[in-house]
Motif scaffolding. Structure first.
Motif, mmCIF file in Angstrom:
data_model
loop_
_atom_site.group_PDB
_atom_site.id
_atom_site.type_symbol
_atom_site.label_atom_id
_atom_site.label_comp_id
_atom_site.label_asym_id
_atom_site.label_seq_id
_atom_site.Cartn_x
_atom_site.Cartn_y
_atom_site.Cartn_z
ATOM 1 N N LEU B 58 0.840 -1.213 0.000
ATOM 2 C CA LEU B 58 0.000 0.000 0.000
ATOM 3 C C LEU B 58 0.874 1.263 0.000
ATOM 4 C CD1 LEU B 58 -2.778 -1.099 2.545
ATOM 5 C CD2 LEU B 58 -3.163 -0.545 0.133
ATOM 6 N N THR B 59 1.941 1.235 0.799
ATOM 7 C CA THR B 59 2.847 2.393 0.865
ATOM 8 C C THR B 59 3.526 2.619 -0.480
ATOM 9 O OG1 THR B 59 3.267 1.964 3.201
ATOM 10 C CG2 THR B 59 4.890 3.328 2.038
ATOM 11 N N ASP B 60 4.032 1.540 -1.074
ATOM 12 C CA ASP B 60 4.844 1.699 -2.283
ATOM 13 C C ASP B 60 3.991 1.966 -3.525
ATOM 14 O OD1 ASP B 60 7.001 1.377 -0.666
ATOM 15 O OD2 ASP B 60 7.270 -0.752 -1.087
ATOM 16 N N ILE B 61 2.827 1.337 -3.624
ATOM 17 C CA ILE B 61 1.950 1.667 -4.758
ATOM 18 C C ILE B 61 1.403 3.088 -4.562
ATOM 19 C CG2 ILE B 61 -0.177 1.093 -6.016
ATOM 20 C CD1 ILE B 61 0.455 -1.844 -5.642
ATOM 21 N N GLY B 62 1.021 3.442 -3.326
ATOM 22 C CA GLY B 62 0.553 4.812 -3.042
ATOM 23 C C GLY B 62 1.587 5.856 -3.430
ATOM 24 N N THR B 63 2.846 5.552 -3.143
ATOM 25 C CA THR B 63 3.936 6.476 -3.493
ATOM 26 C C THR B 63 4.094 6.579 -5.008
ATOM 27 O OG1 THR B 63 5.044 5.904 -1.430
ATOM 28 C CG2 THR B 63 6.395 6.943 -3.123
ATOM 29 N N GLU B 64 4.009 5.423 -5.687
ATOM 30 C CA GLU B 64 4.101 5.463 -7.153
ATOM 31 C C GLU B 64 2.966 6.304 -7.741
ATOM 32 O OE1 GLU B 64 4.396 1.662 -9.229
ATOM 33 O OE2 GLU B 64 4.386 2.682 -11.166
ATOM 34 N N GLU B 65 1.766 6.214 -7.136
ATOM 35 C CA GLU B 65 0.623 7.002 -7.641
ATOM 36 C C GLU B 65 0.896 8.504 -7.548
ATOM 37 O OE1 GLU B 65 -1.185 5.123 -9.181
ATOM 38 O OE2 GLU B 65 -1.960 3.394 -8.077
ATOM 39 N N LEU B 66 1.664 8.926 -6.530
ATOM 40 C CA LEU B 66 2.033 10.351 -6.443
ATOM 41 C C LEU B 66 2.849 10.749 -7.682
ATOM 42 C CD1 LEU B 66 3.100 10.652 -2.673
ATOM 43 C CD2 LEU B 66 0.991 11.513 -3.694
ATOM 44 N N GLY B 67 3.716 9.830 -8.110
ATOM 45 C CA GLY B 67 4.483 10.070 -9.337
ATOM 46 C C GLY B 67 3.581 10.110 -10.566
#
Lengths: 83, 199
Positions: B58-67
Motif C-alpha cells: 500500500l505504501t509503495d503503490i501509493g507512493t508510485e501514484e504520487l508520481g
C-alpha cells in the motif's frame, strides 16, 4: 533526443526497474532471483544517477549543491519541456 | 516521510498544444478513477492494515501514484502551454480556462472537482483490498477509453505506460489479497476483520 535527455532516460529506466522490482519483492520478500535482480539494478541505478548529477545537476535534495550553488532550486523542473 | 525525486517516472514531451485533450486527460488527475484518488486511497488505508507485507505494498503503490499524479499534471501542463485563445474557444476549454487559466486543478472531465467520495478507507482489510483491485481495473478502463480518443503519439506514449502500471498494481493487490486470506480461517473468512476484531 540530446545527450542530457538520453542520460535522463537511462536514469528513469533504472529507477523504474527498481520501483517495479520493489513492488514484486513486497509480496515475494524471500524470492532469491528477485533480490539478485534488485541488487544488480540498484548498482546500475546508483552509477547512472551519480553520473547524471555530476554532469547536469541534482535529482534529489541530498545532492542539492553543485559548483558552490543550491542548484536544486535553480535548475529546470521535470514538467517543463527540456531545451 | 517522503522525499522528492526531481524527474518524472516516465518521459513526457508533447510538441503540440491541445486543450481538447487536456480537458479529458485531467480526469486521470481528479476524476473518479484518477491518480489523486489512488494515492489518497492507498496512503490512507495502510494505517489499519495489520500485515507488514501488505502495509508495504500500500505504501509503495501509493507512493508510485504520487508520481503518476505528477505525470498526468505534466501532460495537461504541456497540452495547455502556448495554446491560443482561438483553441481555448473552439475546443471547449473556456469553461476550465475561466477559473484556472492554464493552471492545474484536480477535476473530472465533466468539471466536477476532486472529491474524497471517489475512494474508501473502511478499516476493514478485505473491503479495502477488494476496493483496491476494482480501483486499478477502473483506472485501466479510463486509460483504455482515453487511448480510444487520442491520436497524438506524444500523448499516447505516457498514457500507455500509465495503463500498464494499473495492470501490474492489480496483480500485486491480488497477491496481497491472497496473503491476507491465508491468514484468515474458513470459519471467519468473511465475518472477521483482522484489523479490529480480536480472535
Amino acid at each position: 533526443m540530446n545527450e542530457k535527455e538520453k542520460m535522463l532516460k537511462q536514469v528513469q529506466m533504472y529507477c523504474f526497474a527498481l520501483v517495479d522490482a520493489s513492488l514484486f519483492l513486497d509480496t515475494h520478500p524471500t524470492d532469491k532471483e528477485a533480490l539478485k535482480y534488485y541488487e544488480r539494478i540498484k548498482e546500475m541505478s546508483d552509477k547512472i544517477q551519480d553520473e547524471y548529477q555530476k554532469k547536469y545537476g541534482s535529482l534529489n535534495i541530498k545532492n542539492g549543491e553543485k559548483d558552490g550553488k543550491w542548484e536544486w532550486a535553480t535548475s529546470a523542473f521535470p514538467w517543463e519541456v527540456q531545451k | 516521510m517522503f522525499s522528492y525525486q526531481k524527474h518524472l517516472q516516465y518521459p513526457v514531451k508533447i510538441a503540440n498544444p491541445s486543450p481538447a485533450l487536456a480537458k479529458i486527460i485531467i480526469t486521470q488527475l481528479g476524476g473518479p478513477h484518477g491518480e489523486k484518488g489512488a494515492a489518497s486511497r492507498y496512503l490512507s488505508q495502510r494505517f489499519s492494515m495489520p500485515y507488514n507485507e501488505v502495509k508495504a505494498i500500500l505504501t509503495d503503490i501509493g507512493t508510485e501514484e504520487l508520481g503518476h499524479e505528477e505525470m498526468i499534471s505534466t501532460i495537461v501542463h504541456q497540452l495547455t502551454k502556448n495554446m491560443s485563445i482561438d483553441q481555448i474557444k473552439n475546443e471547449g476549454f473556456d469553461t476550465y480556462f475561466v477559473d484556472h487559466t492554464a493552471g492545474i486543478y484536480p477535476q473530472a472531465a465533466s468539471g466536477m472537482p476532486f472529491s474524497a467520495d471517489t475512494f474508501a478507507s473502511t478499516g476493514d482489510v478485505l473491503a479495502d483490498l477488494h476496493e483496491d483491485l476494482a480501483a486499478e481495473q477502473k483506472a485501466r478502463l479510463s486509460y483504455d477509453n482515453l487511448l480510444r480518443l487520442i491520436d497524438d503519439n506524444d500523448v499516447r506514449d505516457p498514457i500507455k505506460f500509465l495503463r500498464e502500471r494499473e495492470i501490474v498494481h492489480y496483480q500485486r493487490f491480488g497477491e496481497a489479497m491472497r496473503k491476507v486470506q491465508e491468514k484468515l480461517d474458513s470459519k471467519n473468512f468473511y465475518a472477521f476483520n483482522p484489523a479490529f476484531d480480536k480472535k
